[in-house]
Design an enzyme around this catalytic site. Structure first.
Site, PDB file in Angstrom:
ATOM      1  N   LYS A   1      -2.665  20.415 -63.211  1.00 27.26           N
ATOM      2  CA  LYS A   1      -3.359  21.694 -64.033  1.00 27.26           C
ATOM      3  C   LYS A   1      -3.749  20.938 -65.617  1.00 27.26           C
ATOM      4  O   LYS A   1      -4.719  21.838 -65.836  1.00 27.26           O
ATOM      5  CB  LYS A   1      -2.679  22.915 -63.572  1.00 27.26           C
ATOM      6  CG  LYS A   1      -2.621  22.553 -61.889  1.00 27.26           C
ATOM      7  CD  LYS A   1      -2.139  24.909 -62.500  1.00 27.26           C
ATOM      8  CE  LYS A   1      -1.930  25.151 -60.778  1.00 27.26           C
ATOM      9  NZ  LYS A   1      -1.554  24.347 -60.009  1.00 27.26           N
TER      10      LYS A   1
ATOM     11  N   ARG B   1     -10.264  19.984 -51.818  1.00 31.37           N
ATOM     12  CA  ARG B   1     -10.302  20.324 -50.284  1.00 31.37           C
ATOM     13  C   ARG B   1     -11.006  21.310 -49.458  1.00 31.37           C
ATOM     14  O   ARG B   1     -11.127  21.878 -50.102  1.00 31.37           O
ATOM     15  CB  ARG B   1      -8.367  20.440 -49.683  1.00 31.37           C
ATOM     16  CG  ARG B   1      -7.956  21.238 -50.391  1.00 31.37           C
ATOM     17  CD  ARG B   1      -6.659  21.529 -49.782  1.00 31.37           C
ATOM     18  NE  ARG B   1      -6.113  21.637 -50.686  1.00 31.37           N
ATOM     19  CZ  ARG B   1      -5.875  22.999 -50.467  1.00 31.37           C
ATOM     20  NH1 ARG B   1      -6.543  23.964 -49.579  1.00 31.37           N
ATOM     21  NH2 ARG B   1      -4.575  24.016 -51.093  1.00 31.37           N
TER      22      ARG B   1
ATOM     23  N   HIS C   1       2.176  35.155 -55.409  1.00 33.46           N
ATOM     24  CA  HIS C   1       1.843  34.596 -55.479  1.00 33.46           C
ATOM     25  C   HIS C   1       0.531  33.910 -53.935  1.00 33.46           C
ATOM     26  O   HIS C   1      -0.077  32.486 -54.678  1.00 33.46           O
ATOM     27  CB  HIS C   1       1.702  33.263 -56.824  1.00 33.46           C
ATOM     28  CG  HIS C   1       2.266  34.213 -58.134  1.00 33.46           C
ATOM     29  ND1 HIS C   1       1.745  34.208 -58.515  1.00 33.46           N
ATOM     30  CD2 HIS C   1       3.675  33.840 -58.087  1.00 33.46           C
ATOM     31  CE1 HIS C   1       2.016  34.972 -59.902  1.00 33.46           C
ATOM     32  NE2 HIS C   1       3.584  34.851 -59.271  1.00 33.46           N
TER      33      HIS C   1
END
Length: 643
Positions: free
Chosen positions: A116, A296, A234
């Site tokens: 990230k 993906r 989340h």
């Protein structure tokens, strides 16, 4: 186009890929573990290859075994699905080194978006807006704490190699930072083998809006946005497309940002660029920021397919086979609205605890597209994600689509395991969600109202008893004769509470039931049973368990009056494993004084860590398990001294 491909995955995504590939005349090879010998994706495939044990590390994460299976069966390409090896650049390189095609992006593109912090730096260079935060290499706790101070609380700690909410913690004040950091790192180390984290600003009224992109390695297009704001811890629960309240100006800005992100890394195939949006002042083009890119196909891709008419798996196969993008940006349009609800085997009142069990009954209504990797008779395994299906609906407007979703959830029938159906149904009827006023905190704020169990009515108990006694069929089939007494008693239990029912059978088409103080009449009219004035719902029987498919499924236990067990209250002396799993850690020691709520052990199951807590104050009498032990459901782990 390929003649044969191998799908390096299992469950609903393996089945989903096969449906499109086989419709295109492409033969499919499945791979399977010991736990999946009889799985649906194995039955659907043209060929199937066994690759190892039940644990993912022994099967679906064994890239070498998967590549060997592809070579042995003559497959020309490998589709990774999502999860497992789908975003592993080393696997991509190994596939290509074996002379096979990887149906997805390049290893280089995956690496650039895999961490990230590096991805955010790359996106800043590409002109994509990024959330304020610290994405550097210095992982010293004091440095990270200082970065949080500079960003300003509240902040999010996120694993750089994270996903699915793992390794993520919200910190609202400086005093909580150190413990949250330790917790996030521990979970990240377990899930990803990498405990590095980043720290970023937490948005007060966040919406999670993502853009579906598709590239051919040089150029890219976007297929509009999906709103995934309805989340729990989340993790996405219900997704929709397009995003409610979206303006054309903001859609254009987000779409262009997504395309810039894809083209910056020479992206090939289907991908998703995820953004965090500050919705405190509506949707504005200057208030969205890049979070991450998933290199993906996404779990929620069906809602994009529903509003665009595009089969994303077909696009994946065509582009991987060397074709150019099937459509250009100006050819893509939005038609109506779509929702996807993730149906799981999980015990919602017990904190969404993942559940196992054999599906005694599984049926979906005509109103929906149900992407599922299981069938009636299949077992929900403790080794993998407990998803039963994705329930997808489409309508001309958001209101119509949401009403269709609500109805489809009511009419979905699952027997043999607890599910989150009632929870999904409550969300579909939530006033805020219905109005489009959503953010990622909605479920957390209203959790108590959303997780209430539906209470069975007397007519539901009667339906269960009728089926268990065989009174739905003609009397002679139910064991009654002209000389037998037409009076019976039965006891059914729901939620641990038992109730006595008495029935007076007045003929083949009429019964009078007494359920506590309630008197319920059952009558057969024109071949259909009417119970308590309403049509009798569908009912499934498996052994002593009877499931009434109303109110999202009500499961009763029929108790033999000759073999009744008075039962006992829950034993607060023993802390048991709620499901099969791996004991990750044990914090209790013999003789230790503990308080109610103290964490005594951690059980790892269903790809998540579960804390096992003391049910009362007491003293540890015995520790019955050690870290590293594999235990079954109900295994005693810690015993407290008798009160």
């Amino acid at each position: 186009m390929f003649d044969k491909i191998l799908i390096a995955n299992r469950g609903e995504i393996a089945c989903r890929v096969m449906e499109t590939a086989q419709s295109m005349g492409v033969a499919c090879v499945a791979v399977y573990s010991d736990a999946d010998v009889s799985a649906k994706h194995v039955a659907m495939a043209d060929e199937a290859v066994h690759i190892g044990g039940a644990a993912p590390a022994e099967s679906y994460l064994r890239g070498d075994a998967i590549i060997e299976a592809a070579r042995r069966t003559g497959a020309q390409a490998i589709h990774p699905g999502y999860g497992f090896l789908s975003e592993n650049p080393d696997f991509v390189e190994a596939v290509e080194a074996a002379g096979l095609t990887f149906i997805g992006p390049s290893a280089d593109a995956i690496r650039k978006m895999g961490l990230k912090d590096a991805a955010k730096a790359l996106m800043e260079k590409a002109g994509v807006p990024v959330v304020p935060g610290y994405h550097g290499d210095n992982q010293d706790p004091e440095h990270l704490s200082g970065a949080a101070d500079a960003i300003g609380y509240p902040v999010l700690i996120k694993a750089v190699a994270g996903g699915g909410g793992k390794g993520m913690r919200l910190v609202e004040k400086p005093a909580d930072f150190a413990s949250a950091l330790d917790s996030a790192r521990g979970e990240a180390r377990t899930a990803f083998g990498n405990d590095a984290v980043l720290v970023e600003k937490y948005v007060a009224k966040p919406r999670h809006i993502e853009v579906q992109v598709f590239g051919d390695g040089t150029h890219a297009v976007h297929l509009f946005e999906r709103d995934c704001s309805l989340q729990r811890r989340h993790q996405k629960v219900i997704e929709e497309a397009p995003a409610p309240g979206m303006t054309e100006e903001m859609r254009a800005a987000m779409g262009q940002a997504g395309v810039r992100a894809a083209e910056a890394i020479g992206y090939k195939g289907a991908g998703t660029v995820e953004f965090i949006v500050d919705a405190s002042d509506g949707l504005r083009p200057d208030r969205f920021w890049f979070m991450e890119m998933n290199t993906r196909l996404q779990v929620e891709h069906p809602v994009t397919e529903a509003i665009t008419g595009v089969d994303l798996v077909e696009w994946q196969l065509r582009v991987a086979a060397g074709e150019s993008l099937p459509m250009q940006q100006e050819d893509l349009t939005i038609d109506g609205h779509a929702f996807e609800a993730r149906l799981y085997a999980e015990d919602v009142p017990k904190g969404f605890l993942p559940a196992t069990g054999t599906l005694t009954h599984l049926e979906f209504p005509w109103q929906c597209r149900a992407d599922s990797g299981v069938r009636a008779g299949d077992t929900i395994s403790p080794w993998y994600d407990p998803m039963i299906a994705k329930v997808v609906v489409h309508g001309p407007t958001r209101a119509v689509a949401l009403a269709t979703l609500s109805r489809a959830l009511q009419d979905t029938q699952v027997g043999g395991t607890v599910t989150n159906l009632a929870f999904l149904g409550a969300l579909a009827r939530h006033q805020g969600f219905m109005s489009g006023d959503v953010d990622t905190g909605l479920i957390g704020r209203d959790i108590d109202a959303l997780v209430q169990d539906p209470a069975p009515e007397p007519r539901h108990k009667v339906a269960a008893a009728m089926m268990s006694l065989g009174l739905v069929e003609p009397l002679e089939d139910a064991g009654f004769t002209l000389w037998a007494p037409l009076h019976r008693a039965v006891q059914v239990a729901w939620g641990g509470e038992a109730v006595d029912l008495d029935v007076q059978v007045e003929g083949p088409d009429r019964q009078i039931w007494q359920v506590g103080e309630a008197r319920i009449v059952s009558e057969r009219r024109q071949g259909e049973w009417i119970v308590g004035g309403q049509p009798m719902p569908a009912v499934s029987v498996s052994g002593s368990t009877v499931t009434v498919f109303d109110a999202y499924g009500l499961e009763f236990e029929v108790i033999d009056p000759l073999d009744r067990d008075a039962g006992a209250a829950g034993d607060t002396n023993v802390i048991e494993a709620p499901m099969p799993g791996l004991v990750k850690a044990v914090f209790a020691e013999q003789g230790q004084a503990v308080k109610e709520g103290d964490r005594l052990a951690i059980l790892e199951a269903m790809k998540m860590e579960h804390s096992l807590l003391a049910a009362r104050d007491g003293v540890v009498a015995e520790v019955l398990a050690s870290a590293g032990s594999q235990v079954e459901a109900g295994a005693a782990l810690v015993r407290l001294e008798e009160e």
